[in-house]
Scaffold this motif. Structure first.
Motif, PDB file in Angstrom:
ATOM      1  N   LEU D 231       5.396   5.890   0.211  1.00 12.97           N
ATOM      2  CA  LEU D 231       5.583   5.479  -1.184  1.00 12.97           C
ATOM      3  C   LEU D 231       6.807   4.577  -1.291  1.00 12.97           C
ATOM      4  O   LEU D 231       7.883   4.926  -0.833  1.00 12.97           O
ATOM      5  CB  LEU D 231       5.771   6.707  -2.065  1.00 12.97           C
ATOM      6  CG  LEU D 231       4.504   7.499  -2.381  1.00 12.97           C
ATOM      7  CD1 LEU D 231       4.855   8.883  -2.877  1.00 12.97           C
ATOM      8  CD2 LEU D 231       3.667   6.770  -3.416  1.00 12.97           C
ATOM      9  N   ILE D 234       9.023   0.284  -6.704  1.00 15.72           N
ATOM     10  CA  ILE D 234       8.342  -0.924  -7.158  1.00 15.72           C
ATOM     11  C   ILE D 234       9.285  -2.127  -7.220  1.00 15.72           C
ATOM     12  O   ILE D 234       8.922  -3.239  -6.876  1.00 15.72           O
ATOM     13  CB  ILE D 234       7.718  -0.665  -8.541  1.00 15.72           C
ATOM     14  CG1 ILE D 234       6.688   0.450  -8.415  1.00 15.72           C
ATOM     15  CG2 ILE D 234       7.075  -1.905  -9.098  1.00 15.72           C
ATOM     16  CD1 ILE D 234       6.213   0.974  -9.734  1.00 15.72           C
ATOM     17  N   ALA D 245       1.327  -1.448  -6.190  1.00 14.31           N
ATOM     18  CA  ALA D 245       1.993  -0.655  -7.219  1.00 14.31           C
ATOM     19  C   ALA D 245       1.632  -1.144  -8.619  1.00 14.31           C
ATOM     20  O   ALA D 245       2.184  -0.669  -9.597  1.00 14.31           O
ATOM     21  CB  ALA D 245       3.498  -0.722  -7.006  1.00 14.31           C
ATOM     22  N   ASP D 272      -3.247   0.806  -8.128  1.00  7.93           N
ATOM     23  CA  ASP D 272      -2.276   1.594  -8.888  1.00  7.93           C
ATOM     24  C   ASP D 272      -1.660   2.737  -8.105  1.00  7.93           C
ATOM     25  O   ASP D 272      -1.360   3.795  -8.633  1.00  7.93           O
ATOM     26  CB  ASP D 272      -2.900   2.114 -10.181  1.00  7.93           C
ATOM     27  CG  ASP D 272      -4.178   2.873  -9.904  1.00  7.93           C
ATOM     28  OD1 ASP D 272      -4.507   3.033  -8.705  1.00  7.93           O
ATOM     29  OD2 ASP D 272      -4.847   3.292 -10.863  1.00  7.93           O
ATOM     30  N   SER D 273      -1.494   2.543  -6.786  1.00  9.96           N
ATOM     31  CA  SER D 273      -0.721   3.546  -6.060  1.00  9.96           C
ATOM     32  C   SER D 273       0.140   2.826  -5.040  1.00  9.96           C
ATOM     33  O   SER D 273      -0.349   2.009  -4.260  1.00  9.96           O
ATOM     34  CB  SER D 273      -1.634   4.569  -5.389  1.00  9.96           C
ATOM     35  OG  SER D 273      -2.435   3.940  -4.426  1.00  9.96           O
ATOM     36  N   SER D 274       1.422   3.136  -5.059  1.00  8.45           N
ATOM     37  CA  SER D 274       2.355   2.372  -4.231  1.00  8.45           C
ATOM     38  C   SER D 274       2.477   2.967  -2.835  1.00  8.45           C
ATOM     39  O   SER D 274       3.532   2.971  -2.245  1.00  8.45           O
ATOM     40  CB  SER D 274       3.718   2.324  -4.911  1.00  8.45           C
ATOM     41  OG  SER D 274       4.159   3.629  -5.186  1.00  8.45           O
TER      42      SER D 274
END
Lengths: 310, 578, 210, 392
Positions: D231, D234, D245, D272-274
């Motif tokens: 992760l 951003i 992200a 939509d997921s970092s």
């Protein structure tokens, strides 16, 4: 006694000499499904032959354990091949040396010596893999013991050959305890032989478990470790086939022993087919999920034990 | 009988001798121990005689080792008197004399820990649990006296005395949840290695002896055995589990003792609950073999830690010596329950007897031995990983070379004894010997039996010989390897920092975080031993109580109070013995 | 199961004979009108002096400045095998070491494992430790940081062993004009195509090439 | 769109719309931090430089107390220096070899910087040709990254299938441009093509990729290895990591080629997921988008003789100045600054995407475990070759 010795010879040589072939066939088929022509089915033999001729590089601070440990582990594997029904359906020469549980303890002995021999190199990469293997060992060893006992308890004896004969009776074969033990042992076999979804023979050092045990070895000791690995896969796989999945068809007598080698080949093709599907459709589990895989195998084996007495 | 008197006399003399000259004390103790072993061997009546052999061997090896180890003037007398106490407890048939021996054995240990103490509560915890043990045993003995009207060990018609005493002995054995009695004094008191060996290997042996002796007098089969069986199983698992995540060499070994005592307790449970007499006598032998295996191997490993400069396995500095390497590996393999060693035979026999029991019961009760067996199997897996950890980080990684010969030789001797001991178990398993001449084994089989039919069989002798023979044959066929030395491959960079023992077992800390309450913080990983945190709270209360008590009533220094209490106990025991 | 069926359905995609090689990774030949001796590295502004007399494969980085005097022939078999090791005929394990590449040699080397090329059918495999390796494949210019690692890798390998230099950088210093690395097998190209690599590897173990 | 800091290049900070000299030096080492001091039982585990698991040489110093990664620092072992005191054409050959897999992106950024310095604009066809090359490179790179991820997961069939497709893309490039890595393709005067770009084959490749891609996304075990792995924060991310992200961030929107991309209608791909999974999602979408862009470009198989260079050659002696060129490479922002003093190149600054991604990788490794390292590493598409390069 002479007959038993000949049968033993066929069983043991049949194990030592044929075991690499199954690995070769499995790898070939896996390659073919992966869109490739892939290597010869005899590749394991070529590799062993070459390694036996190569020099042995020993890390500067390693002792004799590093060099001769693999010889000892090979010896134990050969001893196990006398003991469990991997070709011939009746006890052969030296079979009573250990029972099923004793066989499981011999497998532990091998991994003990293998780990020490590998760690003698003082390599951090070996340590990395060993630390993983050690942390799964408790479930793997427990499953091996309980699975062997699952059938022992239903037959009242811990003699693997009796168990094989017992399971060949359809009503025993289809009993719930036998089926659970069959599944459990197969899951364990996948772990013990480094197959997906537990491990893959990739190049990445970061994911190594079993591969780390041979990471520092070279030359003859490496050849013996690899060969021992083939034999281990063959021994455990054959136990699974002969005692759990397909306990039928073994012939007796010296001629029968030769027939049995062919029969084992046919049985192994079935195992290879199952593994091929698993190996080509699964991906490798995250490290800490491996314990879930083993925990399921262990719980199944314990259930199998419980069902066999209640 | 003459041998016994000679042995006791020499052991009795040794504390006096040690007061005058430490070396002469140890020599007297060694000689006494040797005679004690001889006595056990020549007067082999039942399995209990094997305890004499085991205890005598532990004292012998430790005393000889102490000749090259001891560096404290009080250590010799204390150590030898503790052994005297054990000898008394082991050989008497009188309940009170047993108790006196038991106290003579324990009290010097308090003092030693007090002398070496680094923290207050370690001595107190040990003393607290030690006295709890004594009180329970005393209560059990008194009940026995009430029932039989005799002060000697005599057959009982009820299980109650055994039940009460059993808890007393279990406290001493460090059985779950009293695990803290086993490792804490060794670790926090930082007892010298020879005392650790005595504490962990032979003091618990005396407790096991008492338990077994009481069990033999108790009517059988009895359901109470199932409790021992289950508690033993969990002790095996948790002992091995906590040993695996320990990085202090002696704590690791202490937990390993918990694990082994758990296995022995399970075996006692099997003895008590066995549905057939054959199985009962099989498990009785197994108890004795397990005791022998554990005592010898544990002694060796504790003596091994005496050659460490730093008792943490994370940064151990151990004297490197080929002899002790070999000895250590052999001892560790026995502790891992691997064939063909003594420990391997014991492990095999224990598991075999559990599963035979499950088979013969063939009812809902079978669940208990099955579940226990499975838990022990898991524990054995942990034990193997633990012993690998010990031997790797004590002997393979981080070591310095040394020219010392004697102490490594003692270790090697113990290792060889334990290796050959596996095959020597034929002597103990005499009623269970078998052979199969048609299949090349005319003799040398130990068959596990629950009735006239064999359940399984092993041949430690063949396992000892065959793999090496086959290995040698492989060398003959393929030739010896051509060897060239090169540095270890570390992906092209020099190896600067070696893998640590902490890192070795960290996977389990992360995987079984729920069980260990693993917490990863800024300063590293922390795990909580659930049983320890519980006992710790109790111990702290006990310590503050004692402090308060001593300040109020003694108005003197705490250590004086300890010595006073010990002296009082010695006087008490001497009076009782007299 | 899904992927097993897909794999079976897609079938084997390994090539029987070499086809489809990118022209500017093959041998160059003089195709001009004038005498060959008339054109030199200087006159063609060759950055690595790979011209004259004739075309020197080891040095060429395929900048195409010599075009149209020199043109690709399509012959990919440019590897030079100085030492053949027959003992590796059926089992040949490679340990690649990158001592300072741009990444292209690395990718092309990995691509000999693609189903089209499939190195395993020739008994050739990659390994992740020099202890198991029969040949060290060295790529890139010799950088300061990697010199020690290269020496260690070579030391770590058991005899008999081969050193294979892959790509212009390793065998002549390439565009960077640094030192050349001594090797038993030399595979020119910038980067060498998978065909060139496979061909040289097969010949190094006593085969007839690809 | 607001100004974003992209990274540091040789004493300057590069923002999405300008370059700024650094006044105060701050530590931008490739180290992730957790706590201070070394806990008991920890060790520095050295991974690399020579590994079997990674394609390139790279050294990682991993501080761990077993499996769990506390901090990691990455060391580029292969440090190459490129001399700028040579002819500009020879320098171009070196720039191609900064990173073979992103050669077209590097050359385009370098040439754009040069052109910006002189204030010249090459013919539109040349620019379109460069865009086509970059997009081809993007397809190949994303295929390779996906392949590497499946290989680490032991996912043999998709892995082999993807490697097959990478080789096929290389062949398409090789047939059209004569070279599989665009070496010798771009010159100061334009670019060379030998053959028409084989769009139908390329479309088949991308179609097959999409089929494989959907197949691997169906596999729970595989996805499990990527989700939650690596992760990143951003704020300082670029390229696919930023878009994973959910950021509207792409040098194709505001870089030097933005105008062309705008004209041909570029759609940004986002997720939509970092984590590593998000980065894979973005790459999967971008492959199709790149194919669509290439299809619209319609570049022709011919070599351009650009006249724009003449003006430059005339007053080459007296020119002093500098220019910045910024493009979106497959792994994110790539920028060159070229300084010219009296007609000779006096300074070349490079901000490769891998440098930024390396920092992201290191910061996202704390708390990870060893076995997940290769997945996170590959998901960034880092090439050490462009990190270890110095222009002197």
């Amino acid at each position: 006694m002479i007959d038993q010795m000949v049968e033993a010879l066929i069983q043991v040589l049949g194990t030592i000499l044929v075991a690499p072939l199954y690995s070769g066939i499995a790898e070939k088929l896996k390659g073919v499904v992966s869109l490739r022509r892939a290597q010869s089915v005899l590749q394991p033999y070529y590799d062993l032959f070459k390694l036996l001729k190569k020099e042995t590089v020993v890390p500067s601070s390693a002792s004799e354990l590093f060099v001769y440990g693999p010889y000892f582990t090979f010896g134990v594997y050969v001893l196990i091949s006398f003991v469990i029904p991997v070709v011939y359906p009746r006890p052969v020469f030296l079979t009573p040396t250990v029972d099923f549980l004793g066989g499981a303890l011999l497998f532990s002995l091998v991994s003990f010596v293998k780990v020490l021999s590998a760690m003698d190199s003082k390599s951090n990469y070996v340590a990395l893999g060993v630390s993983r293997a050690a942390s799964f060992g408790f479930l793997a060893e427990a499953t091996l013991i309980t699975v062997f006992f699952a059938v022992a308890i239903s037959t009242g004896t811990n003699n693997p050959y009796v168990e094989s004969a017992y399971a060949s009776n359809p009503s025993h074969y289809l009993a719930l305890d036998h089926l659970l033990a069959t599944v459990s042992f197969f899951m364990l076999w996948l772990f013990e032989t480094g197959k997906l979804p537990v491990e893959s023979q990739g190049l990445s050092e970061m994911g190594m478990i079993d591969d780390s045990l041979t990471y520092e070895h070279s030359g003859k000791p490496l050849a013996l470790l690899k060969w021992g690995g083939y034999i281990k896969a063959y021994l455990l796989g054959s136990v699974w086939l002969n005692v759990f999945l397909l306990p039928w068809g073994g012939q007796v007598g010296v001629l029968g022993a030769f027939f049995d080698i062919g029969l084992m080949f046919a049985k192994w093709m079935i195992l290879i087919a199952i593994v091929l599907v698993a190996e080509t459709s699964l991906a490798k589990l995250r490290l800490f999920k491996i314990q879930d895989h083993l925990a399921i195998a262990f719980v199944l084996s314990v259930f199998s034990l419980l069902f066999s007495v209640i | 009988m003459v041998a016994l008197i000679v042995a006791l006399l020499m052991l009795g003399l040794s504390p006096v001798a040690a007061l005058i000259n430490r070396r002469s004390g140890y020599i007297a103790c060694s000689a006494g121990s040797a005679v004690f072993v001889y006595y056990g061997m020549t007067n082999y009546s039942n399995e209990l005689s094997l305890f004499y052999v085991a205890a005598g061997l532990v004292w012998l090896f430790t005393s000889v080792y102490s000749l090259y180890y001891d560096h404290h003037r009080w250590l010799g007398p204390l150590y030898t008197s503790s052994i005297l106490g054990m000898a008394i407890a082991l050989t008497t048939n009188n309940l009170l004399v047993f108790l006196a021996g038991y106290e003579i054995m324990t009290i010097p240990a308090y003092v030693t820990i007090g002398l070496y103490k680094k923290t207050d509560y370690s001595a107190f915890v040990f003393m607290g649990f030690g006295e709890l043990s004594t009180i329970l045993i005393l209560a059990g003995f008194l009940y026995s006296y009430v029932v039989t009207g005799s002060l000697s060990f005599s057959p009982l018609t009820t299980i109650t005395p055994f039940m009460i005493a059993a808890f007393g002995f279990m406290v001493k054995m460090g059985i779950l949840p009293f695990m803290v009695t086993e490792w804490l004094p060794i670790a926090h008191g930082n007892a010298p290695s020879n005392v650790s060996a005595i504490l962990s290997a032979s003091m618990t042996l005396v407790a096991v002896y008492g338990l077994t002796k009481m069990a033999l007098l108790t009517p059988r089969p009895d359901l109470f055995g199932f409790i021992l069986l289950g508690v033993g199983g969990f002790s095996v698992f948790f002992g091995a589990f906590y040993a695996y995540v320990s990085d202090h060499a002696k704590v690791l070994l202490g937990f390993s003792t918990v694990e082994n005592n758990g296995a022995i307790l399970t075996s006692i449970g099997v003895y008590l609950t066995a549905p057939t007499h054959t199985l009962a006598s099989f498990s009785l032998i197994t108890i004795a073999v397990y005791v022998l295996a554990h005592s010898l191997a544990k002694t060796g490993l504790f003596l091994d830690t005496g050659m460490m400069e730093n008792e943490s396995l994370i940064l151990p500095r151990i004297l490197k010596n080929r002899l002790s390497d070999v000895g250590g590996v052999l001892l560790a393999s026995s502790m891992s329950g691997l064939l063909p060693t003594l420990g391997g035979v014991a492990t095999w026999a224990l598991l075999e007897s559990l599963f035979m029991e499950a088979y013969t019961l063939h009812s809902a009760l079978s669940i208990i031995p099955i579940v226990t067996g499975s838990i022990i199997a898991m524990g054995e897996g942990f034990a193997t990983s633990t012993m690998l950890k010990f031997i790797i980080f004590a002997h393979i990684f981080n070591k310095r070379s040394s020219n010392e010969k004697t102490r490594p030789l003692i270790l090697l001797l113990l290792g060889l004894l334990i290796l050959a001991g596996g095959s020597a178990t034929y002597i103990f398993y005499r009623p269970f010997l078998a052979g199969n001449p048609a299949l090349g084994l005319p003799f040398g089989l130990i068959a596990s039996e629950f009735s006239s039919q064999a359940f399984g069989a092993i041949s430690p002798l063949y396992v000892l010989i065959l793999p090496s023979l086959i290995g040698a044959l492989v060398i003959a066929v393929f030739g010896k390897p051509r060897i060239r030395r090169s540095e270890v491959w570390n992906s092209g960079a020099p190896l600067n920092e070696a893998y640590t023992s902490f890192a070795y077992s960290n996977n389990i800390r992360l995987m079984l975080g729920k069980l260990l309450l693993t917490h990863i913080g800024r300063d590293g990983v922390k795990v909580v031993d659930v049983f320890w945190s519980l006992t710790h709270t109790v111990a702290k209360l006990f310590v503050s109580f004692s402090r308060h008590f001593s300040r109020t009533y003694m108005n003197s220094r705490l250590s004086w109070y300890v010595i006073y209490m010990i002296l009082a106990l010695i006087v008490f025991t001497v009076v009782v013995v007299a | 199961m899904n992927w097993f069926l897909k794999g079976v359905r897609k079938g084997v995609r390994t090539e029987k004979t070499p086809s489809d090689v990118a022209p500017w990774s093959t041998e160059l030949q003089f195709k001009g009108i004038e005498e060959e001796s008339g054109v030199t590295s200087e006159s063609l502004r060759c950055p690595t002096s790979a011209i004259g007399p004739g075309w020197i494969a080891e040095r060429c980085v395929y900048c195409r400045r010599c075009y149209p005097h020199y043109q690709p022939t399509g012959n990919h078999r440019m590897g030079v095998v100085k030492r053949v090791e027959k003992r590796f005929q059926r089992s040949f394990y490679l340990y690649p070491i990158d001592v300072g590449t741009c990444g292209a040699c690395n990718t092309e080397l990995r691509l000999i494992a693609s189903p089209q090329h499939d190195l395993t059918r020739f008994g050739i495999f990659f390994t992740n430790t020099p202890r198991h390796a029969d040949a060290l494949i060295v790529m890139g210019i010799m950088t300061k940081g990697m010199r020690e690692a290269f020496r260690r890798a070579y030391e770590a390998m058991p005899e008999p062993k081969l050193v294979i230099a892959l790509g212009a950088c390793a065998i002549s210093g390439g565009i960077f004009q640094t030192e050349k690395i001594e090797a038993d097998v030399v595979i020119p190209g910038c980067p060498p195509s998978p065909y060139t690599i496979l061909d040289a590897l097969i010949r190094a173990k006593g085969g007839r090439g690809w | 769109m607001k100004t974003r800091l992209i990274g540091e290049m040789g004493g300057y900070l590069l923002y999405s719309d300008h370059l700024e000299e650094i006044k105060t030096t701050k530590n931008t080492s490739n180290t992730s931090q957790e706590g201070s001091g070394r806990p008991v039982g920890s060790l520095i585990f050295q991974y690399g430089p020579a590994t079997g698991g990674l394609i390139e040489s790279v050294g990682m110093n991993i501080e761990t107390f077993g499996e769990y990664i506390r901090t990691i620092s990455v060391e580029p072992y292969k440090m190459r220096t490129i001399s700028i005191s040579r002819s500009i054409e020879d320098l171009l050959l070196s720039v191609e070899r900064v990173n073979g897999n992103f050669a077209a992106s590097h050359v385009t950024a370098f040439l754009t910087a040069l052109e910006n310095a002189y204030g010249v604009t090459p013919p539109r066809d040349v620019i379109l040709g460069r865009v086509a090359q970059i997009e081809l490179e993007r397809i190949r790179n994303h295929l390779l990254v996906t392949q590497r991820l499946t290989e680490h997961a032991g996912f043999s069939v998709p892995s082999a299938n993807l490697l097959y497709l990478v080789e096929e893309v290389n062949r398409v490039i090789g047939r059209a441009f004569g070279h599989r890595y665009f070496y010798g393709v771009n010159t100061l005067r334009g670019f060379r093509m030998d053959w028409q770009l084989d769009l139908p084959t390329l479309k088949n490749i991308v179609d097959e990729f999409q089929e494989v891609y959907r197949g691997i996304l169906d596999n729970r075990v595989f996805i499990d290895r990527l989700q939650g792995n690596g992760l990143v924060s951003i704020d300082d991310s670029i390229g696919p990591a930023a878009r994973a992200a959910g950021l509207m961030y792409d040098a194709r929107l505001d870089g030097d080629l933005a105008e062309v991309y705008g004209e041909i209608g570029f759609n940004i791909s986002r997720a939509d997921s970092s984590d590593a999974f998000g980065r894979l999602l973005v790459r999967g979408q971008e492959v199709s988008e790149s194919l669509r862009l290439i299809g619209k470009l319609n570049i022709r198989a011919q070599e351009y003789e650009a006249g724009w260079l003449d003006a430059w050659e005339k007053d080459i002696k007296g020119f002093t100045g500098g220019g910045l060129g910024r493009v979106e490479s497959p792994s994110g922002d790539l920028a060159y600054y070229v300084g010219i003093h009296k007609g000779t190149i006096s300074k070349v600054l490079l901000l490769p995407p891998s440098k930024v991604n390396l920092r992201l990788f290191c910061s996202s490794m704390t708390g990870n475990v060893f076995t997940d390292l290769p997945f996170n590493w590959e998901s960034f598409g880092i090439w050490m070759s462009e990190v270890g390069v110095e222009f002197v």
